[in-house]
Design a protein around this motif. Structure first.
Motif, short mmCIF file in Angstrom:
data_model
loop_
_atom_site.label_atom_id
_atom_site.label_comp_id
_atom_site.label_asym_id
_atom_site.label_seq_id
_atom_site.Cartn_x
_atom_site.Cartn_y
_atom_site.Cartn_z
N ALA A 1 8.12 -2.23 -9.46
CA ALA A 1 7.19 -1.33 -8.77
C ALA A 1 6.85 -1.86 -7.39
CB ALA A 1 5.92 -1.19 -9.61
N THR A 2 6.62 -3.16 -7.30
CA THR A 2 6.29 -3.76 -6.01
C THR A 2 7.45 -3.65 -5.04
OG1 THR A 2 4.78 -5.32 -7.08
CG2 THR A 2 5.55 -5.88 -4.87
N GLN A 3 8.65 -3.95 -5.52
CA GLN A 3 9.82 -3.86 -4.65
C GLN A 3 10.04 -2.44 -4.15
OE1 GLN A 3 12.97 -5.52 -7.01
NE2 GLN A 3 12.06 -7.58 -7.00
N ALA A 4 9.81 -1.46 -5.04
CA ALA A 4 9.97 -0.06 -4.64
C ALA A 4 8.96 0.31 -3.56
CB ALA A 4 9.80 0.85 -5.86
N TYR A 5 7.72 -0.10 -3.76
CA TYR A 5 6.67 0.21 -2.79
C TYR A 5 6.95 -0.45 -1.44
CZ TYR A 5 2.11 0.16 -0.53
OH TYR A 5 1.10 0.29 0.38
N LEU A 6 7.33 -1.73 -1.48
CA LEU A 6 7.53 -2.47 -0.24
C LEU A 6 8.79 -2.04 0.51
CD1 LEU A 6 6.43 -6.04 -1.37
CD2 LEU A 6 5.14 -4.38 -0.01
N SER A 7 9.68 -1.34 -0.16
CA SER A 7 10.88 -0.85 0.52
C SER A 7 10.69 0.55 1.07
CB SER A 7 12.07 -0.87 -0.44
OG SER A 7 11.89 0.07 -1.48
N THR A 8 9.55 1.16 0.77
CA THR A 8 9.30 2.53 1.23
C THR A 8 7.95 2.61 1.94
OG1 THR A 8 8.47 3.05 -1.01
CG2 THR A 8 10.77 3.57 -0.54
N LYS A 9 6.95 3.14 1.25
CA LYS A 9 5.66 3.36 1.89
C LYS A 9 5.01 2.07 2.38
CE LYS A 9 1.25 5.70 1.22
NZ LYS A 9 0.42 6.50 0.28
N GLY A 10 5.23 0.98 1.66
CA GLY A 10 4.59 -0.27 2.04
C GLY A 10 5.46 -1.21 2.85
N ARG A 11 6.48 -0.65 3.51
CA ARG A 11 7.44 -1.51 4.21
C ARG A 11 6.83 -2.27 5.38
NH1 ARG A 11 8.68 3.72 5.04
NH2 ARG A 11 8.54 4.58 7.14
N ASN A 12 5.69 -1.83 5.87
CA ASN A 12 5.04 -2.54 6.98
C ASN A 12 3.94 -3.48 6.52
OD1 ASN A 12 6.59 -1.22 9.01
ND2 ASN A 12 5.28 0.59 8.84
N LYS A 13 3.77 -3.62 5.20
CA LYS A 13 2.73 -4.49 4.67
C LYS A 13 3.13 -5.96 4.84
CE LYS A 13 -0.11 -1.37 2.93
NZ LYS A 13 -1.51 -1.23 3.36
N VAL A 14 2.21 -6.76 5.35
CA VAL A 14 2.48 -8.19 5.54
C VAL A 14 1.26 -8.99 5.12
CG1 VAL A 14 4.11 -7.83 7.43
CG2 VAL A 14 1.67 -8.12 7.94
N GLY A 15 1.48 -10.28 4.93
CA GLY A 15 0.40 -11.20 4.65
C GLY A 15 -0.04 -11.93 5.90
N PHE A 16 -0.49 -13.17 5.75
CA PHE A 16 -1.04 -13.93 6.87
C PHE A 16 -0.20 -15.13 7.28
CE2 PHE A 16 -4.63 -11.64 5.12
CZ PHE A 16 -5.35 -11.26 6.23
N LEU B 1 2.24 1.87 -10.66
CA LEU B 1 2.47 0.49 -11.10
C LEU B 1 2.15 -0.50 -10.00
CD1 LEU B 1 5.77 0.84 -13.14
CD2 LEU B 1 3.50 0.29 -14.04
N TRP B 2 2.58 -0.20 -8.77
CA TRP B 2 2.30 -1.10 -7.66
C TRP B 2 0.82 -1.25 -7.42
CZ3 TRP B 2 2.67 -4.82 -4.39
CH2 TRP B 2 1.87 -4.81 -3.26
N LEU B 3 0.11 -0.13 -7.37
CA LEU B 3 -1.32 -0.19 -7.09
C LEU B 3 -2.06 -0.92 -8.19
CD1 LEU B 3 -1.89 3.38 -5.65
CD2 LEU B 3 -1.91 1.20 -4.41
N LEU B 4 -1.64 -0.77 -9.42
CA LEU B 4 -2.27 -1.49 -10.51
C LEU B 4 -2.06 -2.99 -10.35
CD1 LEU B 4 -3.62 -1.79 -13.21
CD2 LEU B 4 -1.39 -1.46 -14.28
N THR B 5 -0.82 -3.38 -10.05
CA THR B 5 -0.55 -4.79 -9.85
C THR B 5 -1.37 -5.34 -8.70
OG1 THR B 5 1.70 -4.46 -10.65
CG2 THR B 5 1.28 -6.47 -9.41
N ALA B 6 -1.47 -4.60 -7.61
CA ALA B 6 -2.27 -5.03 -6.48
C ALA B 6 -3.73 -5.16 -6.86
CB ALA B 6 -2.12 -4.05 -5.32
N ALA B 7 -4.22 -4.22 -7.64
CA ALA B 7 -5.62 -4.26 -8.07
C ALA B 7 -5.91 -5.51 -8.86
CB ALA B 7 -5.95 -3.02 -8.91
N TRP B 8 -5.04 -5.77 -9.84
CA TRP B 8 -5.28 -6.91 -10.72
C TRP B 8 -5.21 -8.22 -9.95
CZ3 TRP B 8 -7.20 -7.14 -15.41
CH2 TRP B 8 -7.03 -8.29 -16.16
N THR B 9 -4.17 -8.40 -9.13
CA THR B 9 -4.05 -9.65 -8.40
C THR B 9 -5.13 -9.76 -7.35
OG1 THR B 9 -2.49 -8.66 -6.84
CG2 THR B 9 -1.56 -9.77 -8.75
N GLY B 10 -5.65 -8.64 -6.87
CA GLY B 10 -6.65 -8.69 -5.82
C GLY B 10 -8.01 -9.13 -6.31
N VAL B 11 -8.33 -9.05 -7.55
CA VAL B 11 -9.67 -9.37 -8.01
C VAL B 11 -9.71 -10.53 -8.98
CG1 VAL B 11 -10.49 -7.06 -7.66
CG2 VAL B 11 -9.56 -7.70 -9.89
#
Length: 293
Positions: free
Chosen positions: A193-208, A10-20
């Motif tokens: 899905a995003t919250q789950a990802y960012l609290s685990t595997k994506g916890r070091n992901k940041v923006g600008f 779910l997270w990757l799908l959301t990222a894909a859609w918002t990314g393009v």
């Protein structure tokens, strides 16, 4: 919260859609308004921390997420308009993005649509679990102003109301001031899905955007990362327009990777550059002999 394959998908799908996808802000755009924005933003563009004359912003309000970029491109507006008014060029540019496994133009010339296969990052098999189709509208494309709209009322995982705007005006020295923005309304499932990802595997992901002693995270951080990937895809595609068509995707891909590597804190992908190139070449080749979906 335990990380599961379902949440990751779910997270990757959301990222894909918002990314393009790019979505329009509320005010009606105009050439005069965009030119005024350029004049008022001159100092910020010149002092940009992005190693190029660019301003990146994001916001979350009333349930919707928004992201936008203003940037100066070293090409005349006639060149930019001719390229971006062609939906085929959009598909080729989008294919460098890690979440886009396929993109084709469908429908007739008067009402083209972009049909995309979206999935987890770098699907080597070319199989992507989700399909999206949205309208491509040329509102104006001439020597004074470019305006394009792309719209999709429904998106993956219950997300909705994607509204897309791209606009550009000529500026001095034969360059172009480009603005693109996007917004969408996330669903409960996509937020979880995003919250789950960012609290685990994506916890070091940041923006600008600077925040405290670091950079912004969360949904806004994700939008900023993908906005930058998308802008660099456009920039790379426009830079290689003079290359023969059969070589253009390869050259754009290499240029995009060079640009992404300038921002390792935000945009570094798993795996090696060679692995990424091999997967993207395969996806692009498959598009030459097969249809999306």
């Amino acid at each position: 919260m335990r990380w599961t394959l379902a949440y990751r998908s779910l997270w990757l799908l959301t990222a894909a859609w918002t990314g393009v996808l790019l979505a329009a802000p509320a005010p009606e755009p105009s050439a005069a308004a965009l030119a005024a924005t350029y004049q008022s933003s001159a100092e910020r563009l010149q002092g940009s921390p992005f190693k190029r004359p660019m301003i990146l912003q994001s916001a979350e309000s009333e349930g919707a997420l928004k992201g936008e970029i203003h940037a100066v491109i070293g090409k005349p507006l006639a060149t930019v308009s001719s390229a971006l008014a062609d939906p085929e060029n959009w598909c080729e540019a989008m294919m460098v993005h890690p979440n886009v496994a396929g993109c084709r133009v469908v429908g007739d010339a008067a009402a083209p649509k972009l049909a995309m296969n979206l999935g987890a990052r770098l699907e080597a098999s070319g199989e992507a679990p989700y399909y999206a189709e949205f309208e491509f509208r040329r509102m104006q494309a001439d020597e004074g102003f470019l305006q394009l709209r792309l719209e999709a009322d429904k998106g993956p995982v219950g997300t909705r109301d994607y509204r897309i705007l791209v606009e550009a005006v000529p500026v001095e020295e034969g360059k172009t001031f480009l603005h693109f923005s996007y917004s969408y309304v996330p669903s409960f499932a996509s937020r979880m899905a995003t919250q789950a990802y960012l609290s685990t595997k994506g916890r070091n992901k940041v923006g600008f955007t600077p925040q405290g002693e670091g950079y912004i995270g969360g949904l806004r951080g994700g939008i900023e990362r993908n906005a930058m990937r998308y802008y660099l895809a456009l920039e790379s595609h426009l830079a290689e327009l003079s290359v023969p068509e059969g070589q253009r995707f390869e050259r754009s891909l290499q240029r995009w990777l060079d640009a992404v590597e300038e921002y390792p804190r935000q945009l570094k992908e798993d795996g090696t550059r060679e692995e990424y190139v091999a997967i993207k070449r395969g996806q692009y080749r498959r598009l030459q002999v097969a249809t999306v979906r």
